[in-house]
Design a protein around this motif. Structure first.
Motif, mmCIF file in Angstrom:
data_model
loop_
_atom_site.group_PDB
_atom_site.id
_atom_site.type_symbol
_atom_site.label_atom_id
_atom_site.label_comp_id
_atom_site.label_asym_id
_atom_site.label_seq_id
_atom_site.Cartn_x
_atom_site.Cartn_y
_atom_site.Cartn_z
ATOM 1 N N THR A 1 0.833 -1.206 0.000
ATOM 2 C CA THR A 1 0.000 0.000 0.000
ATOM 3 C C THR A 1 0.864 1.251 0.000
ATOM 4 O O THR A 1 0.577 2.211 -0.736
ATOM 5 N N PHE A 2 1.928 1.244 0.789
ATOM 6 C CA PHE A 2 2.846 2.384 0.826
ATOM 7 C C PHE A 2 3.463 2.628 -0.547
ATOM 8 O O PHE A 2 3.564 3.775 -1.008
ATOM 9 N N VAL B 1 0.822 4.110 -2.960
ATOM 10 C CA VAL B 1 0.586 5.537 -2.671
ATOM 11 C C VAL B 1 1.772 6.373 -3.146
ATOM 12 O O VAL B 1 1.601 7.442 -3.741
ATOM 13 N N THR B 2 2.990 5.875 -2.910
ATOM 14 C CA THR B 2 4.185 6.576 -3.371
ATOM 15 C C THR B 2 4.183 6.688 -4.887
ATOM 16 O O THR B 2 4.531 7.735 -5.447
ATOM 17 N N GLN B 3 3.773 5.641 -5.575
ATOM 18 C CA GLN B 3 3.728 5.657 -7.040
ATOM 19 C C GLN B 3 2.752 6.718 -7.543
ATOM 20 O O GLN B 3 3.048 7.452 -8.491
ATOM 21 N N VAL C 1 7.627 -6.787 -5.040
ATOM 22 C CA VAL C 1 6.807 -7.059 -3.850
ATOM 23 C C VAL C 1 5.516 -7.760 -4.242
ATOM 24 O O VAL C 1 5.099 -8.733 -3.607
ATOM 25 N N PHE C 2 4.870 -7.291 -5.292
ATOM 26 C CA PHE C 2 3.607 -7.886 -5.730
ATOM 27 C C PHE C 2 3.823 -9.329 -6.186
ATOM 28 O O PHE C 2 3.024 -10.213 -5.878
ATOM 29 N N THR C 3 4.919 -9.582 -6.913
ATOM 30 C CA THR C 3 5.197 -10.935 -7.393
ATOM 31 C C THR C 3 5.489 -11.880 -6.233
ATOM 32 O O THR C 3 4.992 -13.009 -6.209
ATOM 33 N N GLU C 4 6.284 -11.424 -5.276
ATOM 34 C CA GLU C 4 6.604 -12.275 -4.126
ATOM 35 C C GLU C 4 5.368 -12.556 -3.280
ATOM 36 O O GLU C 4 5.199 -13.648 -2.758
#
Length: 117
Positions: free
Chosen positions: A3-4, A7-9, A71-74
């Motif tokens: 989520t962080f 939001v940063t993106q 992160v999403f893939t892991e």
């Protein structure tokens, strides 16, 4: 963490859009608005500063994209491994299937009727 990073993106994307919109280039009609910026940013005006900020934001956006993908893939790897690639049932047929009856030409040479002259 995910989520962080999302939001940063989004924040980085908005900042890049804003920096590009206010970037003043030679021949720009909006340059008159930023003439007072020469005193703040130096004789070259805000262009060098804004170019550097744009490059830094784009680099951060790129790195954040890579990190977000990792992160999403892991996080979702077990789900991807469970589902796998759907396999179709295997049959003994050959692909593409051949039509049942294909006319075969005769093996004799063709005889043409003689023309009369």
């Amino acid at each position: 963490m995910e989520t962080f990073l999302i939001v940063t993106q989004i924040i980085l994307a908005i900042l890049i859009i804003l920096i590009v919109l206010i970037n003043v280039t030679k021949g720009s009609e909006y340059g008159a608005v930023f003439r007072g910026a020469e005193a703040i940013f130096g004789g070259a005006g805000p262009t060098n500063f804004l170019n550097k900020v744009t490059m830094i934001l784009v680099l951060l956006f790129f790195l954040n994209s890579i990190l977000l993908t990792k992160v999403f893939t892991e996080k979702h790897k077990p789900l991807m491994l469970k589902t796998g690639i759907p396999q179709s049932p295997v049959s003994n047929e050959t692909f593409p299937p051949t039509p049942p009856s294909i006319p075969i030409p005769p093996k004799e040479p063709l005889k043409f009727p003689e023309s009369t002259k």
